[in-house]
Write a protein that holds these residues in place. Structure first.
Motif, PDB file in Angstrom:
ATOM      1  N   ALA A  78       0.830  -1.197   0.000  1.00  0.00           N
ATOM      2  CA  ALA A  78       0.000   0.000   0.000  1.00  0.00           C
ATOM      3  C   ALA A  78       0.869   1.254   0.000  1.00  0.00           C
ATOM      4  CB  ALA A  78      -0.912   0.002   1.216  1.00  0.00           C
ATOM      5  N   GLU A  79       0.466   2.199  -0.858  1.00  0.00           N
ATOM      6  CA  GLU A  79       1.195   3.465  -0.864  1.00  0.00           C
ATOM      7  C   GLU A  79       0.569   4.393   0.166  1.00  0.00           C
ATOM      8  OE1 GLU A  79       0.842   4.895  -4.887  1.00  0.00           O
ATOM      9  OE2 GLU A  79       1.211   2.856  -5.595  1.00  0.00           O
ATOM     10  N   THR A  80       1.345   5.365   0.596  1.00  0.00           N
ATOM     11  CA  THR A  80       0.794   6.362   1.500  1.00  0.00           C
ATOM     12  C   THR A  80      -0.204   7.208   0.712  1.00  0.00           C
ATOM     13  OG1 THR A  80       3.021   6.465   2.344  1.00  0.00           O
ATOM     14  CG2 THR A  80       1.461   8.068   3.237  1.00  0.00           C
ATOM     15  N   TYR A  81      -1.351   7.452   1.322  1.00  0.00           N
ATOM     16  CA  TYR A  81      -2.383   8.232   0.643  1.00  0.00           C
ATOM     17  C   TYR A  81      -2.045   9.713   0.766  1.00  0.00           C
ATOM     18  CZ  TYR A  81      -7.131   9.352  -0.929  1.00  0.00           C
ATOM     19  OH  TYR A  81      -8.223   9.804  -1.638  1.00  0.00           O
ATOM     20  N   GLU A  82      -1.844  10.342  -0.369  1.00  0.00           N
ATOM     21  CA  GLU A  82      -1.475  11.767  -0.353  1.00  0.00           C
ATOM     22  C   GLU A  82      -2.741  12.616  -0.401  1.00  0.00           C
ATOM     23  OE1 GLU A  82       1.550  13.045  -0.138  1.00  0.00           O
ATOM     24  OE2 GLU A  82       2.718  11.189  -0.352  1.00  0.00           O
ATOM     25  N   PHE A  83      -2.954  13.414   0.627  1.00  0.00           N
ATOM     26  CA  PHE A  83      -4.107  14.313   0.595  1.00  0.00           C
ATOM     27  C   PHE A  83      -3.792  15.521  -0.275  1.00  0.00           C
ATOM     28  CE2 PHE A  83      -5.158  11.762   4.226  1.00  0.00           C
ATOM     29  CZ  PHE A  83      -6.536  11.645   4.119  1.00  0.00           C
ATOM     30  N   LEU A  84      -4.838  16.144  -0.799  1.00  0.00           N
ATOM     31  CA  LEU A  84      -4.646  17.326  -1.631  1.00  0.00           C
ATOM     32  C   LEU A  84      -4.110  18.455  -0.757  1.00  0.00           C
ATOM     33  CD1 LEU A  84      -7.988  17.127  -3.636  1.00  0.00           C
ATOM     34  CD2 LEU A  84      -5.724  16.347  -4.361  1.00  0.00           C
ATOM     35  N   THR A  85      -3.398  19.350  -1.386  1.00  0.00           N
ATOM     36  CA  THR A  85      -2.738  20.383  -0.599  1.00  0.00           C
ATOM     37  C   THR A  85      -3.514  21.694  -0.671  1.00  0.00           C
ATOM     38  OG1 THR A  85      -1.411  20.903  -2.512  1.00  0.00           O
ATOM     39  CG2 THR A  85      -0.435  19.431  -0.882  1.00  0.00           C
ATOM     40  N   ALA A  86      -3.196  22.569   0.264  1.00  0.00           N
ATOM     41  CA  ALA A  86      -3.702  23.936   0.214  1.00  0.00           C
ATOM     42  C   ALA A  86      -2.514  24.821   0.552  1.00  0.00           C
ATOM     43  CB  ALA A  86      -4.821  24.133   1.225  1.00  0.00           C
ATOM     44  N   GLU A  87      -2.407  25.921  -0.137  1.00  0.00           N
ATOM     45  CA  GLU A  87      -1.262  26.795   0.114  1.00  0.00           C
ATOM     46  C   GLU A  87      -1.717  28.142   0.629  1.00  0.00           C
ATOM     47  OE1 GLU A  87       1.336  26.986  -3.281  1.00  0.00           O
ATOM     48  OE2 GLU A  87       1.326  24.795  -3.429  1.00  0.00           O
ATOM     49  N   GLY A  88      -0.928  28.713   1.515  1.00  0.00           N
ATOM     50  CA  GLY A  88      -1.263  30.019   2.056  1.00  0.00           C
ATOM     51  C   GLY A  88      -0.591  30.181   3.402  1.00  0.00           C
ATOM     52  N   GLU A  89      -0.757  31.344   3.968  1.00  0.00           N
ATOM     53  CA  GLU A  89      -0.115  31.597   5.254  1.00  0.00           C
ATOM     54  C   GLU A  89      -0.939  31.029   6.399  1.00  0.00           C
ATOM     55  OE1 GLU A  89       1.575  35.481   6.352  1.00  0.00           O
ATOM     56  OE2 GLU A  89       1.594  35.856   4.183  1.00  0.00           O
ATOM     57  N   SER A  90      -0.257  30.620   7.443  1.00  0.00           N
ATOM     58  CA  SER A  90      -0.887  30.205   8.700  1.00  0.00           C
ATOM     59  C   SER A  90      -1.960  29.132   8.530  1.00  0.00           C
ATOM     60  CB  SER A  90      -1.527  31.400   9.414  1.00  0.00           C
ATOM     61  OG  SER A  90      -0.676  32.482   9.434  1.00  0.00           O
ATOM     62  N   LEU A  91      -1.715  28.178   7.663  1.00  0.00           N
ATOM     63  CA  LEU A  91      -2.692  27.099   7.521  1.00  0.00           C
ATOM     64  C   LEU A  91      -2.311  25.945   8.435  1.00  0.00           C
ATOM     65  CD1 LEU A  91      -3.246  26.925   3.657  1.00  0.00           C
ATOM     66  CD2 LEU A  91      -4.559  28.155   5.370  1.00  0.00           C
ATOM     67  N   HIS A  92      -3.299  25.282   8.984  1.00  0.00           N
ATOM     68  CA  HIS A  92      -3.025  24.075   9.743  1.00  0.00           C
ATOM     69  C   HIS A  92      -4.030  22.997   9.347  1.00  0.00           C
ATOM     70  CE1 HIS A  92      -6.174  25.997  12.140  1.00  0.00           C
ATOM     71  NE2 HIS A  92      -6.444  24.816  12.653  1.00  0.00           N
ATOM     72  N   GLN A  93      -3.656  21.758   9.611  1.00  0.00           N
ATOM     73  CA  GLN A  93      -4.536  20.648   9.244  1.00  0.00           C
ATOM     74  C   GLN A  93      -5.184  20.033  10.472  1.00  0.00           C
ATOM     75  OE1 GLN A  93      -2.843  17.610   6.769  1.00  0.00           O
ATOM     76  NE2 GLN A  93      -3.288  18.808   4.941  1.00  0.00           N
ATOM     77  N   ILE A  94      -6.415  19.602  10.317  1.00  0.00           N
ATOM     78  CA  ILE A  94      -7.101  18.851  11.369  1.00  0.00           C
ATOM     79  C   ILE A  94      -7.535  17.535  10.752  1.00  0.00           C
ATOM     80  CG2 ILE A  94      -8.951  18.862  13.084  1.00  0.00           C
ATOM     81  CD1 ILE A  94      -9.191  21.914  12.563  1.00  0.00           C
ATOM     82  N   ALA A  95      -7.083  16.444  11.357  1.00  0.00           N
ATOM     83  CA  ALA A  95      -7.459  15.126  10.852  1.00  0.00           C
ATOM     84  C   ALA A  95      -8.547  14.560  11.745  1.00  0.00           C
ATOM     85  CB  ALA A  95      -6.243  14.210  10.851  1.00  0.00           C
ATOM     86  N   VAL A  96      -9.650  14.168  11.168  1.00  0.00           N
ATOM     87  CA  VAL A  96     -10.784  13.642  11.939  1.00  0.00           C
ATOM     88  C   VAL A  96     -11.167  12.259  11.414  1.00  0.00           C
ATOM     89  CG1 VAL A  96     -13.171  14.023  12.637  1.00  0.00           C
ATOM     90  CG2 VAL A  96     -11.668  15.977  12.299  1.00  0.00           C
ATOM     91  N   GLY A  97     -11.217  11.290  12.300  1.00  0.00           N
ATOM     92  CA  GLY A  97     -11.718   9.961  11.927  1.00  0.00           C
ATOM     93  C   GLY A  97     -10.608   9.040  11.451  1.00  0.00           C
ATOM     94  N   PRO A  98     -10.919   7.817  11.118  1.00  0.00           N
ATOM     95  CA  PRO A  98     -12.245   7.270  10.819  1.00  0.00           C
ATOM     96  C   PRO A  98     -13.169   7.082  12.030  1.00  0.00           C
ATOM     97  CG  PRO A  98     -10.599   5.522  10.747  1.00  0.00           C
ATOM     98  CD  PRO A  98      -9.861   6.806  10.903  1.00  0.00           C
ATOM     99  N   VAL A  99     -12.621   6.911  13.250  1.00  0.00           N
ATOM    100  CA  VAL A  99     -13.517   6.761  14.393  1.00  0.00           C
ATOM    101  C   VAL A  99     -13.939   8.158  14.848  1.00  0.00           C
ATOM    102  CG1 VAL A  99     -13.766   5.886  16.728  1.00  0.00           C
ATOM    103  CG2 VAL A  99     -12.417   4.617  15.080  1.00  0.00           C
ATOM    104  N   HIS A 100     -15.239   8.424  14.812  1.00  0.00           N
ATOM    105  CA  HIS A 100     -15.737   9.744  15.160  1.00  0.00           C
ATOM    106  C   HIS A 100     -16.186   9.794  16.609  1.00  0.00           C
ATOM    107  CE1 HIS A 100     -16.692  10.392  10.635  1.00  0.00           C
ATOM    108  NE2 HIS A 100     -15.432  10.543  10.910  1.00  0.00           N
ATOM    109  N   ALA A 101     -16.468  11.007  17.077  1.00  0.00           N
ATOM    110  CA  ALA A 101     -16.833  11.175  18.481  1.00  0.00           C
ATOM    111  C   ALA A 101     -18.250  10.694  18.782  1.00  0.00           C
ATOM    112  CB  ALA A 101     -16.682  12.631  18.878  1.00  0.00           C
ATOM    113  N   GLY A 102     -19.131  10.745  17.817  1.00  0.00           N
ATOM    114  CA  GLY A 102     -20.522  10.386  18.076  1.00  0.00           C
ATOM    115  C   GLY A 102     -20.798   8.939  17.716  1.00  0.00           C
ATOM    116  N   ILE A 103     -22.086   8.594  17.722  1.00  0.00           N
ATOM    117  CA  ILE A 103     -22.474   7.246  17.333  1.00  0.00           C
ATOM    118  C   ILE A 103     -22.800   7.305  15.850  1.00  0.00           C
ATOM    119  CG2 ILE A 103     -24.043   5.332  17.814  1.00  0.00           C
ATOM    120  CD1 ILE A 103     -24.534   6.697  20.557  1.00  0.00           C
ATOM    121  N   ILE A 104     -21.755   7.414  15.039  1.00  0.00           N
ATOM    122  CA  ILE A 104     -21.972   7.505  13.598  1.00  0.00           C
ATOM    123  C   ILE A 104     -20.974   6.614  12.870  1.00  0.00           C
ATOM    124  CG2 ILE A 104     -23.041   9.778  13.550  1.00  0.00           C
ATOM    125  CD1 ILE A 104     -20.249  10.871  12.751  1.00  0.00           C
TER     126      ILE A 104
END
Lengths: 175, 507
Positions: free
Chosen positions: B134-160
Motif C-alpha cells: 500500500a502506498e501512503t495516501y497523499e491528501f490534496l494540498t492547500a497553500e497560504g499563510e498560517s494554515l493548519h490541518q485537522i485530521a478527523v476519523g475514521p472513528v468519530h466522536a458520536g455514534i456515527i
C-alpha cells in the motif's frame, strides 16, 4: 417553546421501566463475563461506540437508546466521545479490513479494565458479509469479546439488556 | 429529439435490458456521452464496471428518461469520463480499484475504496492479483499563510459511521476539506456475484441500514424488470407505504439531530419521540422496526395485518398533531436559525452538475424526485398534485425546511396509500428465475435521494452482476465544497444536514 415545555411538565414521563438486573436474561449474560478485575465502577459505565463497518442499522438503534422511551442515562450508562474515557467498547459491523487497524488502535487507547461488547449479528460472526475479501468477520477475530448482543439490528431493549448485564457484572453482584 | 436520445440511437441496443434502453457504444460515442454530461445535457446517474466492460447510466435533460451506455474494454482501458466531468472521478477510481480497468486520463490517480488492506487487488476482475504494497495516501494540498490541518476519523466522536475528514483551516475558517472514504467497504458486489436472488436481496437490504427499504425496493424492482414480473397490486401499495414510513422516520430523526448539533436539545428530544413512534408502528405492522427484508423480489414478505390500518392512521394523527408546533418552534427560534441560515451553502450550479439527489438537491434548486419524474407505481397513480418542495438557498436551513415539508407530504401520502390499498389479495408472486437471463435497472427515491439498482441474471437464475449506487456518491463531493469558508465548529451541523451514507457509498 414554553408551551411545549409546560405540556411536557404536566404529562406523565414517556420513559418506560427498564429491564432490571433480576431479569434472568441479564443474569445469564452477566455470568458469561470474565472479569480480570471485579472492582466496583461506581454508579456509571462509560461506553465508546465503534462502527467497524456496519450498515448503520445498529447505530440507529443505539442512538435510539438516548430517546425519551429508553433514556439510557438513568441507568448510569453513557456514551463518551473518546476511548480514553471509556470502560466499554460497543462494537458493531463485520469488521471490515479497512477498519481493522482503527478498531485495534481504539482498543489500545482504552484504559484497563475494559470490556468489549459485540453488538449485532455482523459483529458476532460477520452475518451475511462473512466470507468477503473485505471483512474480517466478527469482532472476536481480533478482540476479546465479553458480551454478544444478537439481532439485525438488535432492538434498543436488547441492547439495554446487554449493557445492563455488563454493569451488573462490573458491580460484582453477579460475577 | 433530445441530444442524448439522438446519440443513443447510434449504439446497438441490448435486447434483454429493461425497462430503459442499454446500448453498446464505441469509443467515439462513449466520448460524446461524456461530452453531453460535461455540457449539462444529461446527468450522471451511475458508472460501474463489469468484467471487460464499463457501464454508465445517464438521465436525459427531461429528467424522465434513463439510458445506459456500455463500452466494451477488451484492452482493460476506457477513456475517463471524469476527465471532462468531475462527478465521475470517484466512481472511476472505484472501478479501477475493483475491476482493474484503467480510466485513461483520469485526473486523480489515487485509489479510493482500496486502502491496501484486502490482501488482493482488483477483487472483481477475472483474476484478482495479490495485494501490492500500500502506498501512503497523499491528501490534496492547500497553500497560504498560517494554515493548519485537522485530521478527523475514521472513528468519530458520536455514534456515527466511520470515515476520514482532512481539514485545512486558517484559524477557524475551513480552507479545504477532503474526505477519505472506503472504511466500511464490505465487498457487497463480490458477495452478490453468483448469489441466489434471495441472498442478494438480503445483502441489498444491508447496504445502508437507514435506507433498507429503499434498497430492497430498488433491488426488487430491478429483478422484476429483468424477469418481466408483475407483482400483486396490494404489494405495490404496501411497498410505497413502507418507503414513506422509512422516509418519515429518517426525516424526523435527522431534523432533531441537526438541531441538536446546534445545541438545541428540545427539538432532538421531541423529534426522537416521534421517530420512535414510527419505528414501533413499523414493528407492529411489519415485524421489524426498520422494515428490513420486508420488500423482496416478487412483492413483500409480510402483509399488513388488519390491525395495521388503525395503527398507522393513529401514527399519522399523532405526528400531524405534534409536528406543526415543532416546525413553529424551529421557525421562531432566532438563536437556532443564527446557526443554520447561510451555513454550508451548496451552490445550485454545483448541485446540478453533480446530479445531487434528495433533499440536498431540492434545497439547492434541483427539482428532481424519482417518485415524480419517473413515477414508478404506485406513485404514478397518486402524485398528480404532488409538488416537489424546492428552495434555492442551499444552506443548512433550506435542507431542514425541505425535510420538514417532506414529513408533512409523507404523512399525506401514507393516508392516500391506506385509502387506496386493496383490502385483500396476495402480496407476493413466486420468482421463476431459472432458464431465463435478463437485465433490469431501477431508480427508487429513498429518503436521501435516488438509489440506482442494476441487476443482470444468468440462465440459472443467479446474480451475474449487481450494482447498487447510493445517492451519497454525488452528495459527498458537494459537502466538500459547501463547507468552504465556514468555521470548523459548523462542520457537524453541515455534515448532519447532508447526512450522507458511509456504508451505502463504500458498499
Amino acid at each position: 417553546m414554553r408551551k411545549i415545555l409546560f405540556k411536557n411538565f404536566l404529562r406523565k414521563p414517556l420513559t418506560e421501566p427498564g429491564p432490571f438486573s433480576d431479569d434472568p436474561e441479564i443474569a445469564a449474560l452477566a455470568g458469561r463475563i470474565n472479569f480480570e478485575a471485579t472492582r466496583r465502577l461506581g454508579r456509571g459505565l462509560a461506553i465508546r461506540e465503534i462502527d467497524a463497518g456496519s450498515c448503520n442499522g445498529c447505530e440507529l438503534e443505539i442512538q435510539a437508546l438516548g430517546n425519551a422511551f429508553y433514556d439510557l442515562e438513568r441507568f448510569g450508562l453513557r456514551f463518551v466521545a473518546a476511548p480514553r474515557h471509556a470502560d466499554v467498547l460497543l462494537v458493531t459491523g463485520p469488521v471490515t479490513k479497512n477498519m481493522r487497524e482503527a478498531l485495534l488502535r481504539t482498543y489500545e487507547a482504552t484504559p484497563s479494565p475494559k470490556w468489549v461488547i459485540a453488538a449485532g449479528s455482523c459483529a458476532i460472526d460477520g452475518h451475511c458479509f462473512s466470507g468477503s475479501y473485505a471483512c474480517v468477520g466478527g469482532v472476536a477475530e481480533i478482540l476479546p469479546v465479553d458480551v454478544e448482543i444478537p439481532g439485525c439490528p438488535p432492538t434498543p431493549l436488547g441492547l439495554l439488556k446487554g449493557l445492563l448485564a455488563v454493569m451488573t457484572a462490573a458491580r460484582g453482584t453477579t460475577a | 429529439m433530445p441530444k442524448l436520445a439522438e446519440l443513443i440511437s447510434k449504439g446497438s441496443r441490448v435486447a434483454t435490458h429493461q425497462p430503459w434502453p442499454r446500448v453498446v457504444v464505441d469509443e467515439d460515442l462513449w466520448l460524446s456521452s461524456a461530452a453531453l454530461l460535461a455540457e449539462g445535457h444529461a446527468t450522471l446517474l451511475g458508472l460501474w464496471g463489469d468484467v471487460d466492460a464499463i457501464h454508465m447510466a445517464l438521465l436525459d435533460s427531461t429528467q424522465r428518461q434513463i439510458f445506459v451506455v456500455t463500452k466494451p474494454c477488451p484492452n482493460g482501458a476506457f477513456p475517463s469520463v471524469g476527465h471532462v466531468h468531475p462527478p465521475a472521478i470517484r466512481l472511476e477510481r472505484t472501478v479501477r480499484d475493483l475491476f482493474g480497468l484503467e480510466p485513461v486520463d483520469l485526473p486523480d490517480e489515487r485509489p479510493w475504496l482500496d486502502h491496501g488492506q484486502w490482501g488482493l487487488c482488483h477483487p472483481l476482475s477475472r483474476a484478482a492479483e495479490p495485494q501490492k504494497e500500500a502506498e501512503t495516501y497523499e491528501f490534496l494540498t492547500a497553500e497560504g499563510e498560517s494554515l493548519h490541518q485537522i485530521a478527523v476519523g475514521p472513528v468519530h466522536a458520536g455514534i456515527i459511521e466511520p470515515g476520514h475528514f482532512r481539514f485545512t483551516a486558517n484559524g477557524e475558517t475551513v480552507v479545504r476539506l477532503e474526505e477519505r472514504l472506503g472504511y466500511t467497504h464490505k465487498g457487497v458486489e463480490k458477495l452478490m456475484a453468483g448469489a441466489t436472488i434471495d441472498k442478494a436481496a438480503e445483502l441489498a437490504g444491508r447496504i445502508s441500514g437507514d435506507s433498507t427499504v429503499a434498497y430492497a425496493y430498488a433491488f426488487a424492482r430491478a429483478v422484476e424488470a429483468a424477469l418481466a414480473i408483475t407483482i400483486p397490486p396490494r404489494a405495490v401499495w404496501l411497498r410505497a407505504l413502507m418507503a414513506e414510513l422509512e422516509r418519515l422516520a429518517n426525516h424526523l430523526g435527522d431534523i432533531g439531530a441537526i438541531c441538536n448539533d446546534a445545541a438545541f436539545a428540545i427539538m432532538h428530544a421531541q423529534c426522537g419521540i416521534l421517530r420512535e413512534h414510527v419505528l414501533r408502528t413499523a414493528r407492529n405492522c411489519f415485524s421489524h422496526r426498520l422494515m428490513m427484508d420486508c420488500i423482496v423480489p416478487g412483492g413483500t414478505r409480510v402483509d399488513l395485518p388488519s390491525s395495521g390500518f388503525e395503527e398507522i392512521r393513529l401514527l399519522v394523527r399523532t405526528i400531524n398533531k405534534a409536528f406543526p408546533p415543532l416546525i413553529e418552534l424551529y421557525d421562531n427560534t432566532a438563536s437556532l436559525q443564527d446557526r443554520t441560515v447561510g451555513t454550508g451553502r451548496a451552490r445550485p450550479a454545483l448541485v446540478q452538475q453533480y446530479g445531487c439527489g434528495g433533499f440536498i438537491g431540492r434545497a439547492s434548486a434541483r427539482a428532481f424526485d424519482a417518485r415524480v419524474q419517473l413515477a414508478y407505481p404506485p406513485y404514478d397513480a397518486i402524485l398528480f398534485n404532488y409538488d416537489v418542495p424546492v428552495l434555492a438557498e442551499g444552506d443548512v436551513n433550506a435542507r431542514i425546511w425541505i425535510r420538514m415539508r417532506e414529513v408533512l407530504q409523507s404523512l399525506a401520502l401514507i393516508e392516500q396509500f391506506l385509502a387506496r390499498l386493496p383490502v385483500q389479495g396476495a402480496v407476493r408472486v413466486a420468482i421463476k428465475g431459472p432458464g431465463r437471463s435478463g437485465e433490469g435497472l431501477a431508480l427508487v427515491e429513498g429518503f436521501r435521494g435516488d438509489v440506482l439498482a442494476y441487476v443482470r441474471l444468468d440462465r440459472s437464475g443467479k446474480i451475474e452482476r449487481c450494482h447498487l449506487r447510493d445517492p451519497s456518491w454525488f452528495q459527498w463531493p458537494v459537502l466538500e465544497a459547501a463547507i468552504e469558508n465556514n468555521i470548523v465548529a459548523d462542520f457537524p451541523l453541515c455534515n448532519k444536514s447532508f447526512n450522507c451514507s458511509y456504508s451505502g457509498h463504500d458498499l
